[in-house]
Structures are given as structure tokens and as C-alpha cells.
Design a protein around this motif. Sequence first.
Motif, PDB file in Angstrom:
ATOM      1  N   ILE A  27       0.839  -1.211   0.000  1.00 48.13           N
ATOM      2  CA  ILE A  27       0.000   0.000   0.000  1.00 48.13           C
ATOM      3  C   ILE A  27       0.870   1.256   0.000  1.00 48.13           C
ATOM      4  O   ILE A  27       0.655   2.195  -0.780  1.00 48.13           O
ATOM      5  N   GLY A  28       1.865   1.286   0.899  1.00 47.91           N
ATOM      6  CA  GLY A  28       2.736   2.453   0.971  1.00 47.91           C
ATOM      7  C   GLY A  28       3.493   2.676  -0.320  1.00 47.91           C
ATOM      8  O   GLY A  28       3.674   3.815  -0.761  1.00 47.91           O
ATOM      9  N   SER A  29       3.911   1.599  -0.960  1.00 47.77           N
ATOM     10  CA  SER A  29       4.639   1.726  -2.224  1.00 47.77           C
ATOM     11  C   SER A  29       3.728   2.215  -3.340  1.00 47.77           C
ATOM     12  O   SER A  29       4.158   2.966  -4.221  1.00 47.77           O
ATOM     13  N   TRP A  31       1.230   4.293  -2.955  1.00 47.33           N
ATOM     14  CA  TRP A  31       1.153   5.749  -2.759  1.00 47.33           C
ATOM     15  C   TRP A  31       2.409   6.425  -3.275  1.00 47.33           C
ATOM     16  O   TRP A  31       2.346   7.451  -3.962  1.00 47.33           O
ATOM     17  N   LEU A  32       3.541   5.842  -2.924  1.00 46.91           N
ATOM     18  CA  LEU A  32       4.811   6.439  -3.310  1.00 46.91           C
ATOM     19  C   LEU A  32       4.973   6.463  -4.828  1.00 46.91           C
ATOM     20  O   LEU A  32       5.415   7.458  -5.404  1.00 46.91           O
ATOM     21  N   THR A  34       2.608   6.276  -7.304  1.00 45.01           N
ATOM     22  CA  THR A  34       1.683   7.167  -8.020  1.00 45.01           C
ATOM     23  C   THR A  34       2.100   8.625  -7.852  1.00 45.01           C
ATOM     24  O   THR A  34       2.027   9.407  -8.809  1.00 45.01           O
ATOM     25  N   SER A  35       2.544   8.975  -6.639  1.00 44.28           N
ATOM     26  CA  SER A  35       2.997  10.356  -6.431  1.00 44.28           C
ATOM     27  C   SER A  35       4.278  10.622  -7.216  1.00 44.28           C
ATOM     28  O   SER A  35       4.464  11.720  -7.758  1.00 44.28           O
ATOM     29  N   LYS A 194       1.713  12.873  -0.370  1.00 39.57           N
ATOM     30  CA  LYS A 194       1.435  11.448  -0.553  1.00 39.57           C
ATOM     31  C   LYS A 194       2.729  10.650  -0.611  1.00 39.57           C
ATOM     32  O   LYS A 194       2.806   9.529  -0.084  1.00 39.57           O
ATOM     33  N   ALA A 197       3.975  10.294   2.950  1.00 45.42           N
ATOM     34  CA  ALA A 197       3.163   9.322   3.681  1.00 45.42           C
ATOM     35  C   ALA A 197       3.516   7.894   3.289  1.00 45.42           C
ATOM     36  O   ALA A 197       3.586   6.999   4.139  1.00 45.42           O
ATOM     37  N   GLY A 198       3.753   7.680   1.999  1.00 45.67           N
ATOM     38  CA  GLY A 198       4.149   6.351   1.543  1.00 45.67           C
ATOM     39  C   GLY A 198       5.468   5.912   2.149  1.00 45.67           C
ATOM     40  O   GLY A 198       5.625   4.761   2.569  1.00 45.67           O
TER      41      GLY A 198
END
Length: 346
Positions: A27-29, A31-32, A34-35, A194, A197-198
Amino acid sequence: MVISGIVPDVTPVHLVVIAIASVAVWIGSAWLETSAEDLSAYYGLPPVVQGSVVVAVGSSFPEFASVVIAAFAGAFDLGVGAIVGSALFNVLVIPALSGLSTEGEELDANRAIVYKEAQFYMIAVSALIITFALAVIYEPVESADALSGEITRPLAVIPLLLYGLYLFIQWQDVGDHTPGDEGEGVDVLPAWGKLAAGLLVILVAVEFLVGSVEFLGAALGVPEFLAGVTILAAATSLPDTLVSVRSASGGNGTTSLGNVLGSNTFDLLVAIPVGVVLVGSLTINFAVALPLFGVLTLATVLLFTFLRTDLTLYRWESYLLLLAYAVFVAWMVTESIGATDLLKAA
């Protein structure tokens, strides 16, 4: 390690922790990544740079975090094992899955991928092997197993300087690129938020992941290096798999393959040396590392050969890459049960 004060030392509990932490890393990746894609479009970066630097560094953060956390926890072999195992997974499994996910019969590459990214990655593998060899020659550890050496901060600078050269080459490509209008409409501040946060989610998840893998390895009698090569490597490679397969299925083979090679270059030239710089010095067992780096070199040559054929990766070549990884996993199993002894003092 934080996990030691939170998670009870019970095998089923640690298995659950590994599963949950792996999902959190995924999940964190996401976010990372896409940002990172939004920021690449906003700043007008070419596709090969986007794949091999921005997205690659983002998707490589789990491996980077695993090395740093393992180093501070005194389990550096676990972190290095994760890097080598993840690199093998990246060059064999991810291109194969990307090639099989395309609508056609092959995954398209280009000369920038073959002649710049793949060849520079092979240089990165050689540079890290040389760094380990210098540690054994000039900083031998007499009380440790044979062919062990201490990697000091000056030695760690060697691969870091090489990565600086890699970034310079990519910067030259950015200067030659004429951006389009892909970055229009990107809200840059939320994208940076984002991304942060990732990174935070990945850092916390990898802390638990490393701790649980270390416990299971000790409980099952699996050496740290082998546990890192198999369990931890597979878990931290999930983000790279997601990014590359998604890019390939969307018809963007350049970004897909660039992410694979760029991630491995970052892992080898930055993740391991930074772990050394932060901790001060770390001991590497060259007798364990060298055979695995030899296999990594062979895997890289195999992928390079396939990509150079018409600058494409054909479907049958993808199946051969998967077969090669299956052979590697079988070898790791035989090492774990003692049927083979090629990894001395593992």
C-alpha cells in the motif's frame, strides 16, 4: 528493534506480522509510486528517467529500509541477503511477468534500456563485488569465518560515487528531453505529501517485517543471509512487481524495464553503502556473498541477451526467466537443508 517489545515471540504471530507488513509495504509503495509518477510528469522527466530513477527509487525504498533497519539491528546479513535476493527476483521474475502481461507476444525495449540501463547495472554489480573484495583484503576480520571483511565508510563511498555518475548520465538525458503537457493539472503539494506518507508507511512496515523474518529464520535454523535472499526479498519486491507489470500491461515497456534495472542499480549502489555509512562499519561474509553475486551476474547477462534480441523480450524468453528463478529457489532450498554447501559458512 521496536518489534521485540510489541510482538510476542510466537511463530504463528510472526507469520501474521509478515503478511500484514507485506500488505502495508504494498500500500505504501503504491502511494509512493503514483505520487512519483505525478511529480515526474509535473517536472517534465523523460520516460526512461522516470522509470529508472524516480519510480525505481520509490519502489526500491522497501529494500533500502530493510538494509538500514537490519544494519541497526545487527542483522546486516539479512539486509544484504534481501538486496541480492530482490535483485535476482527483479531481473528474472518481474521482466518475465511483465512480458507475459502484455497483449502481444513480446515486451518492447529500446536502445537506452539495453545499452545504458542494462550495461550500467552490470557495472554496478561488479563495483559492489570489488567493494566487498577490498573489505576482505584491507579490512579482514580474523575472528570471523573465512573470507570475512569489514566494510568501512571510505569503502562505502566507492559505490555511492558510481551512483552519482549514474545520476549525472540521467540528468544529461533530462536536458535532451522535450516535455509534453502530461504534467498539466498535477497538484504538486498533495503529490509530495502522498510521497512522504508512503515513505513513512513503508518504514514502519519494514521494521516489523525485518524483525519477524529474523525471528523465523532463527527459529527454523535458517541463516540470516538465506532468510533475506528468500522471504524478505520476495516481500520487498512486491512494489517493483506491481509497477513494472502495470506499466507493461499499459504498453509502456520502457518504464517497466527501466524500473527493474534502475531499482537494482539503486539497491546495490545506494542501499547497502548507506547502511554502512549510518552504522559506521559492517562485516560481510565474502564466502556467502560471492556465489550469490555470481548467480546475479549470470541472471543479468541472461536478461541482457534476451533484451538485445530484436530489442524485445519474447514470451518464450519470459518462461525461461521464470525457470531460471525456479532453479535458484531450488538451490536455496538445498542450501537450507544442507544438501549442498556452495555458500560456505552461510
